[in-house]
Design a protein around this motif. Structure first.
Motif: not given
Length: 210
Positions: A13-16, A30-34, A126-135
């Motif tokens: 999963s790409p989500d943390i 999870s490994n997504a934190v890398r 679960v933490a989903r990266d929404v940085t690009e969407r916010k930008r």
């Protein structure tokens, strides 16, 4: 399915995905934190709030431990996580915005959550990266503001303008007769600079213009 099977799905999963004890310490992440520069093992046993932007640590329950279940649990709360290689004084250069969804896990089914003898096990989320969407949202909002400001600055003339065939005054919406120049100034961005055309020059100053 075995625990190894579930673990492999989590790692894909790409989500943390994480699990916290009742104090807010990381039991698993999870490994997504890398993507933030951390190794999962180095975060195990540390407080989850340590990787949360200081300004966002008050958005969640104490130490980010969600004990609620069902519709009352945390859903899609936006917070910022800071990267390991962040600048000492400038978090804005090394942060990501995530949508956090979490719930509590007890030793009883959700249907029996009112059982007074239940025991809290851990909080999982679960933490989903929404940085690009916010930008993109911020850029869109900025563009909307700029367009609104531009529309406020732009005035256009359209439709039929009642104009006197003799004095050339304009009959405005308020029933007043305005000089042509004054009306155009008030309804557009145009400004007048006065000169005289050749034909009028000959009529007005026949001794100078022949």
């Amino acid at each position: 399915m075995s625990e190894d099977h579930y673990r492999s799905l989590v790692d894909l999963s790409p989500d943390i995905i994480y699990r916290l004890d009742k104090e807010g310490r990381i039991l698993f992440i999870s490994n997504a934190v890398r993507q933030l520069g951390y190794d999962p093992d180095e975060l195990t046993g540390k407080f989850f709030q340590d990787i949360v932007h200081p300004d966002d640590r008050g958005k969640m329950p104490a130490r980010f431990v969600e004990r609620r279940v069902g519709v009352r649990s945390t859903s899609r709360v936006e917070i910022r996580l800071i990267k390991k290689n962040r600048a000492v004084q400038n978090y804005s250069l090394a942060q990501v915005t995530v949508e956090l969804t979490s719930r509590g896990k007890w030793d009883v089914p959700d249907a029996d959550i009112s059982n007074p003898r239940k025991h809290f096990l851990y909080s999982q989320g679960v933490a989903r990266d929404v940085t690009e969407r916010k930008r993109m949202e911020e850029e869109r909002e900025k563009l909307i503001v700029e367009l609104k400001e531009a529309l406020l600055r732009i005035k256009t003339l359209s439709g039929l303008l009642p104009i006197c065939s003799s004095c050339k005054r304009i009959h405005d919406d308020e029933g007043q007769w305005q000089p042509l120049e004054e009306y155009i100034r008030g309804h557009s961005e145009a400004e007048f600079t006065h000169t005289i055309c050749p034909e009028c020059a000959k009529k007005t100053y026949p001794d100078y213009f022949k």
